[in-house]
Design a protein around this motif. Structure first.
Motif, PDB file in Angstrom:
ATOM      1  N   VAL A 275      67.893  48.838  60.956  1.00 23.25           N
ATOM      2  CA  VAL A 275      68.677  50.051  61.221  1.00 23.25           C
ATOM      3  C   VAL A 275      68.786  50.905  59.963  1.00 23.25           C
ATOM      4  O   VAL A 275      68.703  52.136  60.024  1.00 23.25           O
ATOM      5  CB  VAL A 275      70.080  49.675  61.754  1.00 23.25           C
ATOM      6  N   LEU A 276      68.953  50.268  58.824  1.00 21.98           N
ATOM      7  CA  LEU A 276      69.033  51.019  57.567  1.00 21.98           C
ATOM      8  C   LEU A 276      67.738  51.783  57.304  1.00 21.98           C
ATOM      9  O   LEU A 276      67.768  52.903  56.763  1.00 21.98           O
ATOM     10  CB  LEU A 276      69.343  50.069  56.409  1.00 21.98           C
ATOM     11  N   ASP A 277      66.611  51.206  57.691  1.00 22.93           N
ATOM     12  CA  ASP A 277      65.347  51.925  57.556  1.00 22.93           C
ATOM     13  C   ASP A 277      65.290  53.109  58.518  1.00 22.93           C
ATOM     14  O   ASP A 277      64.789  54.185  58.167  1.00 22.93           O
ATOM     15  CB  ASP A 277      64.168  50.984  57.812  1.00 22.93           C
ATOM     16  N   LEU A 278      65.799  52.929  59.746  1.00 22.54           N
ATOM     17  CA  LEU A 278      65.860  54.049  60.681  1.00 22.54           C
ATOM     18  C   LEU A 278      66.715  55.186  60.128  1.00 22.54           C
ATOM     19  O   LEU A 278      66.398  56.363  60.296  1.00 22.54           O
ATOM     20  CB  LEU A 278      66.445  53.586  62.026  1.00 22.54           C
ATOM     21  N   MET A 279      67.786  54.833  59.455  1.00 16.82           N
ATOM     22  CA  MET A 279      68.692  55.827  58.863  1.00 16.82           C
ATOM     23  C   MET A 279      68.113  56.478  57.613  1.00 16.82           C
ATOM     24  O   MET A 279      68.678  57.443  57.113  1.00 16.82           O
ATOM     25  CB  MET A 279      70.006  55.150  58.454  1.00 16.82           C
ATOM     26  N   GLN A 280      67.029  55.918  57.070  1.00 20.25           N
ATOM     27  CA  GLN A 280      66.479  56.324  55.774  1.00 20.25           C
ATOM     28  C   GLN A 280      67.416  55.952  54.620  1.00 20.25           C
ATOM     29  O   GLN A 280      67.400  56.573  53.553  1.00 20.25           O
ATOM     30  CB  GLN A 280      66.198  57.838  55.735  1.00 20.25           C
ATOM     31  N   LYS A 281      68.243  54.937  54.857  1.00 25.44           N
ATOM     32  CA  LYS A 281      69.161  54.471  53.823  1.00 25.44           C
ATOM     33  C   LYS A 281      68.437  53.558  52.830  1.00 25.44           C
ATOM     34  O   LYS A 281      68.764  53.529  51.645  1.00 25.44           O
ATOM     35  CB  LYS A 281      70.321  53.706  54.492  1.00 25.44           C
TER      36      LYS A 281
END
Length: 672
Positions: free
Chosen positions: A428-434
């Motif tokens: 999810v963090l990758d989806l957020m670009q976090k």
């Protein structure tokens, strides 16, 4: 008219905002404009609102509101109104610690307990004010009208028929704003909670003055971005300023207030009415931090904020150094640009503010303190004692940080850090670009905790594409890492207009629901075609909060307002604060440190005996016979609950549980 010079502009910060810390916007604008040669007056109408809410004038108006009510309704709130002075004393008692800095460490338990009681009593007080006045709901963090409506028709109805209590304050404050006959009046609206008050002020000002009225801050700019800024609001407001206000406001002050339209189109970064349509000029160029003077807090009543330690906000950068998160549109304030202050500039500003105001506690309000600034400032200050500052700020998890960075930060004065964890699922963090990893998050948190720095993590559920397994991963992370996480705040995903994700809705499987035609909300209702939707996200948030209540360190800290935390940590260690706070919360709404004066009394209802109200929760009950006699004797002796534990156990039980005979006519007054 007073003897002071007529201001070129009077800048006003309207309610509703936190009463615990001054905002940065107006002090920054004042410093910029005065350096440019303009005379500026600043009024924090928000803290004035809280002062007025606690005043005899406000209480008298609340009594007047009851005069028109039914007998049963009047009866239900009379105990509260009779206790208004006692509420005021309990709420304001926290201020005394501002003058007792040298005693805070020695008396940490009392300092924490009095902060706890002040915060709880304020919540109760505002609850009663909202119910008696009617037409709004007020807390230290929110202001809303029935239904939380953001439709223009409902807002216009509110402006046409505002609650009398609010208009009484607005009328008084507008008199104060206009007493020096300013050439221009500026209103700063940095949060949606201020929108209704901002329009109320503007409407009243328009009735009282011909001076142009300017509104700045992000909210109206975001409404304009969405194409929903109502043309009719230009009946009250001459110009809206977009994003950074320094250059636009300087340009406006160079115009003739009697003929604003002649030059307004040449001012950058403003919205004005052209041929009946809200129209924007090109944005002003983003400013570099080192080009901006040190904020000027001179006219703010720093002793009036409801805290035991004043914290001043400051910036180390403008914009976000990361600037990639799909869900975030905060960078719009700075034109999506980023630049950082020099370390020498930051230290010089800190030294100047300390010398000028005697304040050593500072909150870095950056979107996130840049890693190199965090490392460099921490190292510089740690090596150059005897400076003593206390800091808090926002940080992003970074592999760049080493354990030494956090040790230096603690030595430099960082007592707490607020970190956007968002999700514990790397997918999810990758989806957020976090782009955070679990290993880095755990290491940063562990290093900060080992250095005795409080860490607070922000999380939210429901980012498009998040699955049930992802959400469970976040819950498990927070539950299993309570030893290295001081506290957390949980929420749900909000789909904001112009956030990066808005450009890729189909890719994320998001469909936007059609909003009402006159809604000014800058957030969209939406559905997702896979993963967790909005309703399920709320349930995950609730589940996390329910589970975390079983962890004492999480449960203990929920009551502490963010603006209080730094002051409390400046007086003791993280372990000290956790220990004392656990004691407060586990003792519930009547901790043993609670003075008996925090129980207000009302003798008028003889049939019920002595009616007692606990100011921390608003609960009322009756004491009769021996309990009544005992309470009278110990209360006059200025005792605390702990003082009666041995001699009057039955009285202690009754007061702590609120289990005396219920005063039946008070049943409806207990806060929800």
């Amino acid at each position: 008219m007073s003897g002071r010079r007529t201001p070129d502009v009077t800048l006003v910060f309207p309610p509703q905002w936190s009463p615990f810390q001054p905002a940065l916007a107006l002090p920054s604008l004042r410093a910029w404009l005065e350096r440019a040669g303009h005379s500026v007056r600043v009024i924090d109408a928000n803290i004035a609102f809280y002062e007025w809410l606690l005043s005899d004038d406000c209480v008298a108006r609340l009594r007047g509101a009851l005069d028109a009510a039914s007998a049963s309704t009047r009866d239900a709130y009379e105990t509260f109104l009779g206790a208004a002075a006692a509420f005021r004393e309990t709420i304001l008692r926290v201020r005394r610690w501002q003058a007792l800095k040298t005693l805070r460490t020695e008396r940490l338990e009392t300092y924490v307990a009095e902060t706890y009681m002040s915060s709880r009593a304020l919540d109760t007080y505002l609850h009663y004010v909202s119910h008696i006045a009617g037409g709004f709901k007020l807390s230290p963090y929110n202001f809303s009208i029935p239904g939380n409506s953001l439709r223009v028709a409902d807002i216009e109805s509110f402006l046409a028929h505002p609650p009398p209590l609010l208009m009484a304050f607005v009328a008084l404050e507008v008199d104060r704003i206009l007493e020096d006959r300013p050439r221009f009046v500026g209103l700063s609206c940095i949060g949606q909670e201020q929108l209704l008050f901002t329009l109320l002020f503007a409407k009243r000002l328009r009735e009282r003055t011909s001076a142009p009225i300017i509104v700045g801050g992000t909210i109206f700019s975001r409404i304009f971005e969405r194409g929903r800024l109502p043309a009719q609001w230009f009946r009250y407001v001459d110009v809206f300023v977009r994003n950074e206000g320094e250059l636009p406001l300087e340009g406006i002050l160079g115009l003739d207030p009697l003929d604003l339209g002649a030059g307004i189109a040449r001012v950058p970064g403003v919205i004005y009415l052209k041929d009946g349509v809200p129209t924007s000029t090109a944005p002003a160029a983003p400013l570099k931090p080192d080009a901006i003077p040190v904020p000027d807090f001179d006219e703010l009543p720093l002793e009036s904020y409801l805290v035991g330690e004043i914290t001043l906000p400051i910036l180390a950068s403008r914009g976000c150094y990361w600037g990639k998160c799909e869900f975030c549109h905060h960078g719009m304030v700075y034109g999506e640009k980023y630049s950082a202050s020099s370390l020498d500039g930051i230290v010089a500003a800190l030294d100047e503010l300390e010398a000028k105001y005697g304040i050593t506690s500072f909150a870095f309000n950056d979107e996130a303190v840049p890693p190199k600034v965090f490392r460099g400032l921490s190292s510089l200050l740690a090596q150059n004692r005897p400076r003593h500052f206390d800091f808090t700020g926002l940080l992003k998890f970074e592999n760049y940080f080493q354990s030494e960075d956090f040790r230096n930060a603690r030595e430099a004065g960082f007592r707490s850090l607020y970190i956007g964890l968002e999700s514990a699922s790397e997918r999810v963090l990758d989806l957020m670009q976090k782009r955070s990893t679990s290993a880095v998050m755990v290491r940063n948190l562990a290093d900060a905790t080992a250095a005795d720095i409080w860490t607070h993590c922000f999380v939210f559920f429901g980012f498009p594409g998040e699955t049930e397994a992802d959400a469970e991963e976040t819950v498990s992370f927070l539950m299993s890492n309570s030893g290295i996480i001081g506290s957390f705040g949980a929420g749900t995903f909000s789909l904001e207009h112009n956030a990066p994700i808005m450009r890729r809705l189909a890719e994320f499987g998001v469909s936007v629901r059609e909003a009402h035609a006159d809604s000014i909300d800058v957030y969209y209702d939406y559905d997702v075609d896979r993963g967790i939707g909005p309703k399920r996200a709320i349930r995950w948030m609730e589940q996390l909060n329910e589970q975390s209540d079983g962890i004492p360190s999480y449960r203990a800290i929920n009551w502490i307002p963010r603006e209080h935390l730094l002051g409390l940590l400046s007086a003791g260690t993280v372990a000290d604060l956790k220990r004392i706070s656990i004691g407060c919360v586990d003792e519930g709404d009547a901790p043993l440190a609670m003075p008996l004066s925090t129980f207000t009394i009302d003798r008028k209802s003889a049939g019920h005996g002595r009616i007692v109200m606990n100011m921390l929760n608003g609960r009322t009950f009756a004491l009769k016979g021996p309990l009544d006699v005992a309470f009278a004797s110990v209360r006059e002796a200025e005792a605390h609950l702990g003082d009666i534990e041995g001699a009057w156990p039955d009285l202690l039980t009754a007061l702590r549980s609120g289990s005396g005979e219920r005063a039946s006519h008070q049943e409806d007054t207990r806060p929800i």
